[in-house]
Enzyme design. Structure first.
Site, mmCIF file in Angstrom:
data_model
loop_
_atom_site.group_PDB
_atom_site.id
_atom_site.type_symbol
_atom_site.label_atom_id
_atom_site.label_comp_id
_atom_site.label_asym_id
_atom_site.label_seq_id
_atom_site.Cartn_x
_atom_site.Cartn_y
_atom_site.Cartn_z
ATOM 1 N N ARG A 127 7.702 -13.370 2.173
ATOM 2 C CA ARG A 127 7.419 -13.472 1.203
ATOM 3 C C ARG A 127 8.417 -14.260 0.392
ATOM 4 O O ARG A 127 9.602 -14.764 1.145
ATOM 5 C CB ARG A 127 7.977 -11.517 0.593
ATOM 6 C CG ARG A 127 7.167 -10.880 1.477
ATOM 7 C CD ARG A 127 7.540 -9.860 1.395
ATOM 8 N NE ARG A 127 7.727 -9.663 -0.313
ATOM 9 C CZ ARG A 127 7.823 -8.148 -0.439
ATOM 10 N NH1 ARG A 127 8.618 -7.109 0.349
ATOM 11 N NH2 ARG A 127 7.968 -7.403 -1.495
ATOM 12 N N SER A 173 10.389 -8.497 -12.512
ATOM 13 C CA SER A 173 10.683 -8.470 -11.526
ATOM 14 C C SER A 173 12.753 -7.549 -11.429
ATOM 15 O O SER A 173 13.063 -8.016 -11.565
ATOM 16 C CB SER A 173 10.598 -9.204 -10.292
ATOM 17 O OG SER A 173 11.596 -9.016 -8.993
ATOM 18 N N ASP A 320 4.258 -0.215 -7.222
ATOM 19 C CA ASP A 320 4.109 0.425 -5.787
ATOM 20 C C ASP A 320 3.126 1.734 -5.503
ATOM 21 O O ASP A 320 2.485 1.527 -4.908
ATOM 22 C CB ASP A 320 5.182 1.215 -5.412
ATOM 23 C CG ASP A 320 6.730 0.411 -5.419
ATOM 24 O OD1 ASP A 320 6.291 -1.529 -5.169
ATOM 25 O OD2 ASP A 320 7.578 0.380 -5.328
HETATM 26 C C1 S3P Z 1 12.360 -3.093 -5.637
HETATM 27 C C2 S3P Z 1 11.871 -3.120 -7.253
HETATM 28 C C3 S3P Z 1 9.618 -3.586 -6.653
HETATM 29 C C4 S3P Z 1 8.889 -2.659 -6.099
HETATM 30 C C5 S3P Z 1 9.711 -2.037 -4.775
HETATM 31 C C6 S3P Z 1 11.294 -2.044 -5.254
HETATM 32 C C7 S3P Z 1 13.397 -2.375 -6.055
HETATM 33 O O1 S3P Z 1 9.871 -5.010 -6.924
HETATM 34 O O2 S3P Z 1 7.791 -3.391 -6.044
HETATM 35 O O3 S3P Z 1 9.261 -1.797 -4.246
HETATM 36 O O4 S3P Z 1 13.781 -1.844 -5.307
HETATM 37 O O5 S3P Z 1 14.161 -3.110 -6.753
HETATM 38 P P1 S3P Z 1 10.169 -6.249 -7.786
HETATM 39 O O6 S3P Z 1 11.191 -6.104 -8.491
HETATM 40 O O7 S3P Z 1 10.107 -7.688 -7.351
HETATM 41 O O8 S3P Z 1 8.184 -6.249 -9.221
#
Ligand code: S3P
Length: 433
Positions: A127, A173, A320
């Site tokens: 990732r 994000s 998600d």
């Molecule tokens: C999360 C943010 C999301 C999500 C992940 C948990 C977090 O990812 O998909 O399961 O706890 O901040 P991104 O912020 O990369 O989109």
């Protein structure tokens, strides 16, 4: 490698409480560790991902004591904050499958003047970490990883002289936003983040709950460095992303009824409910408040849903939940189109191809796009063997699809479910009775 076998279900009636929110559980450990004293965290999610965050902060010298164990692991913890001054760990920190651990920890380590190596499992090691390295380097961290997208193992050396920045985020994000906020907490001055679309706001809320000042002006979010979070006890609400599996099962099954209590209903996470309502679902929400996060109950009565379009600024809110929403689309009348969700290709698996391939195996017709898919609803699903690809949300989404399919659906490689929802298989048995 263990499997789950699922058979077609008759309409069920259930009252459930899902385990603690994964995003808030991670953040509760991080904020408590940065705080100035003891914080008791209850409702903690005893999952493999969140445990990586606990072990990481223990490695950094934070005392974390288990006060209570549930059937699947520790649910009440006492964290004694170190005012943001951590010890250099003797070994690399293993972040397991958890992108949240690796990215948020990178933000915290930006202010620690020693070298740390962050490792992950095979999936996490694919990732991209350049999305956090770009702003954190600007703030003074030295970060090194593999290849163009900077994959793990990540080497990071922080500094006591963290520079405040203004950062225009190229992708919406919450993990990137949170990493910058956590680094910004130690910067000399004001750090501002510009978000292209709203993403989950648990870090901002928790910072505020720990009496750290942040300011939001539309899509601009600022934090002033030099603040120490004030230690406080905290209760983590149930995870709506875990509840989503049962919510979709009930909403799509005429005659079913489901009551979910004590679940987080933060508006940056309830997109799943808005999408289902657009699909014609019968859902009632009752919202209350607790420790800075909206919490409440949701009641669902099943009906035949209709296809819908999902895209644009709504995507980060349901990021998600797309695998289970695609399953809802397959069960609905008409087509469901998902767009603007390219991010799904860099989650625990490539979720666009994993969902498309698994739906096809069950007899549904799906067209895959670079940034989403079109799912033709209404065909009856047949049981199939589905490979989770080590992705917890793929495993759970297709276990739910199995409740609607003729014959038996086998989900392979289901240990991954423990990264976010220990107890899912037991709950599934209840629904199938
Ligand atoms: C999360 C943010 C999301 C999500 C992940 C948990 C977090 O990812 O998909 O399961 O706890 O901040 P991104 O912020 O990369 O989109």
């Amino acid at each position: 490698m263990s499997e789950i076998h699922v058979k077609k279900s008759t309409p069920f009636s259930a009252d459930i409480k899902v385990p603690g929110d994964k995003s808030i559980s991670h953040r509760s450990i991080i904020l408590a560790s940065l705080s100035n004293g003891p914080c008791e965290i209850s409702g903690f999610l005893p999952s493999a991902d969140c445990w990586c965050t606990v072990e990481a902060f223990r490695e950094l010298g934070v005392p974390i004591e288990v006060l209570e164990e549930g059937p699947y692991g520790p649910t009440r913890l006492l964290v004694t904050g170190k005012r943001g001054r951590f010890d250099a760990p003797g070994n690399p920190i293993n972040c397991g499958n958890s992108g949240t651990t690796m990215r948020l920890l990178s933000g915290v380590l930006t202010s620690q003047p020693f070298e740390v190596v962050l490792t992950g499992d095979e999936s996490l090691s694919r990732r991209p970490m350049d999305r956090v390295a770009t702003p954190l380097r600007q703030m003074g961290a030295m970060m090194r990883g593999e290849g163009k997208t900077l994959t793990a193992p990540i080497h990071i050396i922080g500094t006591r002289e963290v520079k405040p920045i203004e950062y225009d985020m190229p992708v919406a994000s919450a993990q990137v936003k949170s990493a910058i906020l956590l680094a910004g907490l130690a910067a000399k001055g004001k750090t501002t983040i510009i978000e292209p679309a709203p993403s989950r706001d648990h870090t901002e809320r928790l910072l505020q709950y720990f009496l750290v000042k942040t300011i939001r002006d539309k899509n601009r979010l600022s934090i002033w460095g030099g603040q120490t979070p004030e230690s406080r006890d905290l209760k983590v609400p149930g995870d709506i992303s875990s509840a989503a599996f049962w919510i979709v099962a009930a909403a799509s099954m005429p005659g079913a009824r489901l009551f979910v209590r004590d679940v987080g209903l933060n508006p940056t996470r309830t997109g799943i409910l808005s999408v289902l309502l657009r699909m014609g679902a019968r859902i009632q929400e009752v919202v209350d408040f607790s420790d800075g996060e909206p919490i409440g109950s949701v009641e669902i009565h099943g009906t035949k849903l209709k296809g819908v379009e999902i895209g644009g600024a709504e995507i980060p809110n349901v990021i998600d939940e797309i695998p289970i929403l695609a399953v809802a689309g397959a069960l609905a009348e008409g087509k469901t189109t998902i767009r603007d969700a390219k991010e799904l290709r860099v989650k625990e698996s490539d979720r666009i191809s994993a969902v498309a391939e698994s739906l096809r195996r069950m007899g549904c017709s799906v067209e895959e796009y670079i940034d989403g898919m079109e799912v033709q609803g209404g065909a009856s699903l047949s049981g199939a063997t589905i490979d989770s690809l080590g992705d917890h949300r793929i495993a759970m989404a297709f276990a739910i699809a199995g409740l609607f399919a003729t014959g038996t659906t086998t989900i392979r490689d289901v240990e991954c479910i423990g990264t976010s929802y220990p107890g899912f298989a037991q709950e599934l048995k209840q629904v199938q009775r």
